[in-house]
Design a protein around this motif. Structure first.
Motif, mmCIF file in Angstrom:
data_model
loop_
_atom_site.group_PDB
_atom_site.id
_atom_site.type_symbol
_atom_site.label_atom_id
_atom_site.label_comp_id
_atom_site.label_asym_id
_atom_site.label_seq_id
_atom_site.Cartn_x
_atom_site.Cartn_y
_atom_site.Cartn_z
ATOM 1 N N LYS A 117 27.217 -20.613 -40.453
ATOM 2 C CA LYS A 117 27.609 -19.254 -40.769
ATOM 3 C C LYS A 117 26.495 -18.288 -40.363
ATOM 4 C CE LYS A 117 29.320 -16.415 -44.454
ATOM 5 N NZ LYS A 117 29.486 -16.245 -45.881
ATOM 6 N N PRO A 118 26.820 -17.260 -39.575
ATOM 7 C CA PRO A 118 25.774 -16.301 -39.218
ATOM 8 C C PRO A 118 25.403 -15.416 -40.403
ATOM 9 C CG PRO A 118 27.881 -15.605 -38.333
ATOM 10 C CD PRO A 118 28.120 -16.923 -38.990
ATOM 11 N N THR A 119 24.212 -14.820 -40.330
ATOM 12 C CA THR A 119 23.801 -13.865 -41.356
ATOM 13 C C THR A 119 24.550 -12.559 -41.131
ATOM 14 O OG1 THR A 119 21.617 -14.828 -41.111
ATOM 15 C CG2 THR A 119 21.771 -12.849 -42.456
ATOM 16 N N ILE A 120 25.169 -12.035 -42.178
ATOM 17 C CA ILE A 120 25.833 -10.735 -42.067
ATOM 18 C C ILE A 120 24.844 -9.687 -42.573
ATOM 19 C CG2 ILE A 120 27.889 -9.378 -42.643
ATOM 20 C CD1 ILE A 120 28.667 -12.007 -41.369
ATOM 21 N N LEU A 121 24.491 -8.759 -41.704
ATOM 22 C CA LEU A 121 23.493 -7.751 -42.050
ATOM 23 C C LEU A 121 24.128 -6.370 -41.978
ATOM 24 C CD1 LEU A 121 20.451 -6.905 -42.442
ATOM 25 C CD2 LEU A 121 20.280 -6.879 -39.978
ATOM 26 N N VAL A 122 24.066 -5.624 -43.072
ATOM 27 C CA VAL A 122 24.523 -4.235 -43.064
ATOM 28 C C VAL A 122 23.292 -3.348 -43.036
ATOM 29 C CG1 VAL A 122 25.743 -2.446 -44.338
ATOM 30 C CG2 VAL A 122 26.641 -4.751 -44.293
ATOM 31 N N TRP A 123 23.262 -2.432 -42.104
ATOM 32 C CA TRP A 123 22.093 -1.555 -41.920
ATOM 33 C C TRP A 123 22.535 -0.124 -42.182
ATOM 34 C CZ3 TRP A 123 17.231 -3.432 -40.915
ATOM 35 C CH2 TRP A 123 16.244 -2.487 -40.640
ATOM 36 N N ALA A 124 22.110 0.443 -43.289
ATOM 37 C CA ALA A 124 22.567 1.783 -43.654
ATOM 38 C C ALA A 124 21.385 2.665 -44.014
ATOM 39 C CB ALA A 124 23.526 1.698 -44.833
ATOM 40 N N GLY A 125 21.573 3.946 -43.882
ATOM 41 C CA GLY A 125 20.547 4.899 -44.283
ATOM 42 C C GLY A 125 20.683 5.230 -45.761
ATOM 43 N N ASP A 126 19.857 6.143 -46.236
ATOM 44 C CA ASP A 126 19.928 6.458 -47.667
ATOM 45 C C ASP A 126 21.167 7.287 -47.993
ATOM 46 O OD1 ASP A 126 18.245 8.409 -46.188
ATOM 47 O OD2 ASP A 126 18.382 9.513 -48.058
ATOM 48 N N GLY A 127 21.671 8.071 -47.032
ATOM 49 C CA GLY A 127 22.917 8.802 -47.285
ATOM 50 C C GLY A 127 24.084 7.844 -47.450
ATOM 51 N N GLY A 128 24.149 6.843 -46.571
ATOM 52 C CA GLY A 128 25.207 5.843 -46.628
ATOM 53 C C GLY A 128 25.061 4.864 -47.773
ATOM 54 N N THR A 129 23.934 4.911 -48.482
ATOM 55 C CA THR A 129 23.739 4.014 -49.621
ATOM 56 C C THR A 129 23.758 4.775 -50.931
ATOM 57 O OG1 THR A 129 22.347 2.667 -48.201
ATOM 58 C CG2 THR A 129 22.227 2.231 -50.553
ATOM 59 N N TYR A 130 22.905 5.795 -51.040
ATOM 60 C CA TYR A 130 22.725 6.482 -52.318
ATOM 61 C C TYR A 130 23.928 7.339 -52.695
ATOM 62 C CZ TYR A 130 17.779 5.330 -52.860
ATOM 63 O OH TYR A 130 16.609 4.672 -53.057
ATOM 64 N N ASP A 131 24.509 8.016 -51.702
ATOM 65 C CA ASP A 131 25.532 9.013 -52.023
ATOM 66 C C ASP A 131 26.939 8.531 -51.654
ATOM 67 O OD1 ASP A 131 23.366 10.545 -52.666
ATOM 68 O OD2 ASP A 131 23.338 11.612 -50.767
ATOM 69 N N ILE A 132 27.138 8.227 -50.365
ATOM 70 C CA ILE A 132 28.503 8.008 -49.893
ATOM 71 C C ILE A 132 28.916 6.553 -50.016
ATOM 72 C CG2 ILE A 132 30.086 8.496 -47.996
ATOM 73 C CD1 ILE A 132 27.964 10.429 -46.901
ATOM 74 N N GLY A 133 27.968 5.618 -49.783
ATOM 75 C CA GLY A 133 28.359 4.215 -49.695
ATOM 76 C C GLY A 133 28.219 3.416 -50.970
ATOM 77 N N ILE A 134 27.808 4.045 -52.078
ATOM 78 C CA ILE A 134 27.441 3.242 -53.254
ATOM 79 C C ILE A 134 28.660 2.563 -53.882
ATOM 80 C CG2 ILE A 134 27.489 5.176 -54.924
ATOM 81 C CD1 ILE A 134 24.966 3.774 -56.161
ATOM 82 N N GLN A 135 29.827 3.181 -53.751
ATOM 83 C CA GLN A 135 31.023 2.590 -54.370
ATOM 84 C C GLN A 135 31.373 1.251 -53.711
ATOM 85 O OE1 GLN A 135 34.733 1.377 -53.820
ATOM 86 N NE2 GLN A 135 34.432 3.159 -52.536
ATOM 87 N N ALA A 136 31.380 1.225 -52.353
ATOM 88 C CA ALA A 136 31.694 -0.017 -51.634
ATOM 89 C C ALA A 136 30.611 -1.060 -51.850
ATOM 90 C CB ALA A 136 31.859 0.280 -50.145
#
Lengths: 95, 320
Positions: B95-114
């Motif tokens: 199984k390959p490593t699945i890596l998600v690379w996000a900025g702080d906007g995509g993590t702290y504000d917009i992406g935190i729900q997912a």
């Protein structure tokens, strides 16, 4: 009513997508962005490899050679070099 | 792990569209070296979507998916399910490593729900947030990660609120591995990525990324500012595993009393985004507030460290 095609008669349908291919110099030779050029004094270099790992552009190889085609001249290597073997100098561009 | 033992292979290719002295590409290089070629990368809308360069050439030499802001955790869940299926079918050997690379906007504000949803399901992937403490991609707007009193293009007299701590929110999710890293400590960052690769389940790594155009400092100072952030206590390096937090590298040295805390004023002075705290006149009140918070955190940690040593002494002492 047209009959459904059998499986071996089915045509292969291709589709167009925006698929990028990895390659060096994806926005051209970024060395042209540079104002100051890093110059290495090999006598002072103690091969600590800090410039190699800190370079954001992967422009310094592990045997400490600088790739001037792509070096953007950010100056991190000169700032972080503990033995001051890399110095930033004003580059004179050839027209 | 020493620097000379790091793999030589570069999966981040030269000539990308990144700014001079970009912390994002520097972090990508170390991460790719630790994770290796068997990685599927999912890039959330951020500077990385830009620095990987325009069609038809990409600077990232890994299979890459570019996804929308809010979809980090959801995409990873889909990729993981697909990879599991392909392993069961025999298409993939491992199984390959699945890596998600996000900025702080995509993590702290917009992406935190997912992200929160994926973490709750303990989806098998690594989530990396490279935190440059603003939406630098679109012109340095404030984000949930922007620290107190920092200038952004819509907090011109300095932000009034304190930043939130998503690494601690992830710790509260009870995921197997949470770590914070700094660009100035590449061996520490490499070790954390290599460790995360071996663990199964949701792993969260946050890297502080000082952004020269966004934070207003010369491009040569990227690493210097990252180091000052750790030395002044504005950024803490730790890893949380099995219910236990271990402080590492620079932060550990401060807690154990081997090095002193750098006055936060020096860190603030190095960046143009805090210039309004020093000119036209010095804002002692706000600088004092920041220093007070840091002192409180480190005094507590130093006290706990001393108490632990003391308790250990009692346990190790021979019975009388």
């Amino acid at each position: 009513m047209p009959k459904r095609k059998k499986k071996d008669e089915e045509e292969e349908i291709g589709f167009v997508t925006t698929l990028s291919v990895p390659g060096e110099g994806s926005v051209g030779l970024t060395g042209s962005w540079r104002i100051f050029i890093p110059v290495l004094d090999e006598g002072k270099c103690n091969k600590c490899l800090l410039c190699w790992i800190y370079c954001p552009e992967a422009c310094i190889t592990k045997d400490i050679r600088i790739d001037y085609d792509y070096c953007k001249g950010c100056g991190i290597c000169a700032e972080e070099c503990p033995s001051k073997a890399i110095v930033m100098e004003k580059e004179e561009k050839k027209e | 792990m020493r620097l000379r033992d790091f793999p030589e292979e570069e999966l981040f290719l030269q000539g990308s569209a990144a700014c001079q002295g970009c912390p994002g590409s520097a972090a990508l290089r170390v991460a790719f070296k630790a994770l290796g070629r068997e990685t599927i990368l999912c890039v959330i809308a951020s500077c990385t979507s830009v620095l990987q360069s325009p069609f038809p050439v990409s600077a990232l030499n890994l299979p890459t998916l570019n996804m929308a802001f809010a979809t980090g955790g959801a995409t990873a869940s889909g990729l993981t399910a697909a990879a599991d299926r392909l392993v069961a079918r025999g298409t993939f050997k491992e199984k390959p490593t699945i890596l998600v690379w996000a900025g702080d906007g995509g993590t702290y504000d917009i992406g935190i729900q997912a992200l929160s949803g994926a973490a709750e399901r303990n989806t098998d992937f690594i989530y990396v947030c490279y935190n440059n403490e603003a939406y630098s991609n679109t012109g340095t707007q404030r984000s949930g990660a922007t620290p107190y009193a920092a200038w952004t293009s819509n907090t011109t007299r300095g932000k009034d609120e304190w930043r939130k701590d998503v690494a601690q929110i992830m710790v509260a999710h009870g995921v197997p591995y949470v770590a914070t890293a700094s660009l100035a400590y590449p061996t520490d960052m490499y070790r954390k990525f290599a460790k995360a690769k071996e663990i199964k389940g949701t792993r969260y790594i946050e890297i502080q990324a000082p952004c020269p155009p966004g934070w207003k400092f010369p491009s040569a100072h990227t690493i210097k500012v990252a180091r000052m952030a750790v030395q002044s206590g504005m950024w803490m390096l730790y890893e949380h595993e099995g219910g236990k937090t271990t402080y590492t590298a620079g932060t550990q040295r401060i807690i154990q009393g081997q090095s002193k805390l750098l006055p936060v004023e020096e860190y603030l002075r190095a960046q143009g985004r805090f210039r309004h705290l020093f000119s036209p006149e010095k804002d002692e009140e706000r600088i004092g507030e920041i220093q007070g918070r840091i002192n409180h955190i480190f005094e507590t940690l130093q006290f706990t460290h001393k108490m632990k040593e003391h308790i250990m002494d009692i346990e190790l002492a021979p019975p009388r």
